[in-house]
Design an enzyme around this catalytic site. Structure first.
Site, PDB file in Angstrom:
ATOM      1  CD  GLU A 260     -10.254  -8.144   9.065  1.00  0.00           C
ATOM      2  OE1 GLU A 260      -9.529  -8.314   8.062  1.00  0.00           O
ATOM      3  OE2 GLU A 260     -11.481  -8.324   9.090  1.00  0.00           O
TER       4      GLU A 260
ATOM      5  NE  ARG B 115      -0.834  -5.836  -3.479  1.00  0.00           N
ATOM      6  CZ  ARG B 115      -1.993  -6.116  -2.950  1.00  0.00           C
ATOM      7  NH1 ARG B 115      -3.043  -6.170  -3.702  1.00  0.00           N
ATOM      8  NH2 ARG B 115      -2.099  -6.343  -1.657  1.00  0.00           N
TER       9      ARG B 115
HETATM   10  P1  AMP Z   1      -4.848  -1.308   5.579  1.00  0.00           P
HETATM   11  O1  AMP Z   1      -3.603  -1.197   6.415  1.00  0.00           O
HETATM   12  O2  AMP Z   1      -5.945  -2.053   6.275  1.00  0.00           O
HETATM   13  O3  AMP Z   1      -5.304   0.040   5.060  1.00  0.00           O
HETATM   14  O4  AMP Z   1      -4.493  -2.239   4.342  1.00  0.00           O
HETATM   15  C1  AMP Z   1      -3.844  -1.738   3.253  1.00  0.00           C
HETATM   16  C2  AMP Z   1      -2.967  -2.769   2.591  1.00  0.00           C
HETATM   17  O5  AMP Z   1      -3.598  -4.043   2.502  1.00  0.00           O
HETATM   18  C3  AMP Z   1      -2.694  -2.291   1.195  1.00  0.00           C
HETATM   19  O6  AMP Z   1      -1.278  -2.236   1.054  1.00  0.00           O
HETATM   20  C4  AMP Z   1      -3.335  -3.295   0.281  1.00  0.00           C
HETATM   21  O7  AMP Z   1      -2.354  -3.793  -0.599  1.00  0.00           O
HETATM   22  C5  AMP Z   1      -3.873  -4.410   1.151  1.00  0.00           C
HETATM   23  N1  AMP Z   1      -5.348  -4.605   1.073  1.00  0.00           N
HETATM   24  C6  AMP Z   1      -6.231  -4.460   2.085  1.00  0.00           C
HETATM   25  N2  AMP Z   1      -7.478  -4.766   1.709  1.00  0.00           N
HETATM   26  C7  AMP Z   1      -7.398  -5.081   0.400  1.00  0.00           C
HETATM   27  C8  AMP Z   1      -8.386  -5.486  -0.580  1.00  0.00           C
HETATM   28  N3  AMP Z   1      -9.690  -5.613  -0.286  1.00  0.00           N
HETATM   29  N4  AMP Z   1      -7.938  -5.736  -1.832  1.00  0.00           N
HETATM   30  C9  AMP Z   1      -6.630  -5.613  -2.150  1.00  0.00           C
HETATM   31  N5  AMP Z   1      -5.671  -5.258  -1.270  1.00  0.00           N
HETATM   32  C10 AMP Z   1      -6.044  -4.991  -0.008  1.00  0.00           C
END
Ligand code: AMP
Length: 173
Positions: free
Chosen positions: A95, A58
């Site tokens: 996670e 995205r």
């Molecule tokens: P992180 O590496 O944990 O910061 O996750 C970021 C990626 O996961 C981003 O590219 C988002 O597209 C997706 N993502 C994580 N949590 C969400 C959420 N609650 N809603 C939508 N997309 C999320």
């Protein structure tokens, strides 16, 4: 613009306990999408940039549109196995378990001034792995922009502690 009124929040997707923040209603609305790009462009003011880096998937939507607006190029960070060799890889924690991001070895020239763009910063792991990739390519990272930041997960602080680069976002939850 009140982006939060357009963002669709869905409980327990894709797994129980996650509130999924869906930006598609913004992209589907021409005025809202345009306003989003104007606001992101404002965050870039004062930065001299050579190329925008969008993160799969995205981060591609806003990243490519922003690059076009700024009259500069776009390069992508992709999930493992999507780009032809030669690539550089960086693993990061999910996670549960881990995943790998990649960038083409020839995506940048040494010292290119880049801005990283993604849709959501959650734990920050995706951005930290992307910064690792860009550092390997000797990029000059001028900023990190995300449309949404999930404050309870502390991702932005983790990114800044690890990389020394502040995260700019338009909406915080
Ligand atoms: P992180 O590496 O944990 O910061 O996750 C970021 C990626 O996961 C981003 O590219 C988002 O597209 C997706 N993502 C994580 N949590 C969400 C959420 N609650 N809603 C939508 N997309 C999320």
């Amino acid at each position: 613009m009140d982006y939060k009124s357009l963002i669709k929040s869905t409980n327990d997707f894709p797994i129980e306990g996650i509130i999924f923040r869906d930006l598609n209603p913004i992209y589907a609305n021409g005025d809202a999408f345009n306003s989003l790009l104007i606001d992101i462009e404002k965050l870039c003011q004062g930065k001299t940039l050579d190329i925008i880096i969008g993160i799969e998937a995205r981060g591609f939507i806003v990243g490519a549109a922003l690059a076009n607006r700024l009259g500069i190029g776009f390069a992508c960070v992709r999930k493992k196995g999507k780009l032809p060799p030669p690539v550089i890889s960086a693993s990061y924690e999910l996670e549960y378990g881990e995943d790998v991001l990649e960038i083409s070895e020839d995506a940048l020239k040494n010292g290119n001034r880049v801005l990283i763009v993604d849709d959501v910063v959650a734990t920050g792991g995706t951005i930290i792995a992307s910064v690792d990739l860009l550092n390997t390519l000797k990029a000059d990272i001028k900023g990190i922009v995300s449309i949404i930041e999930l404050l309870s997960l502390n991702g932005s602080n983790k990114i800044t502690q690890k990389t020394n680069i502040p995260v700019q976002s338009l909406c915080q939850y």
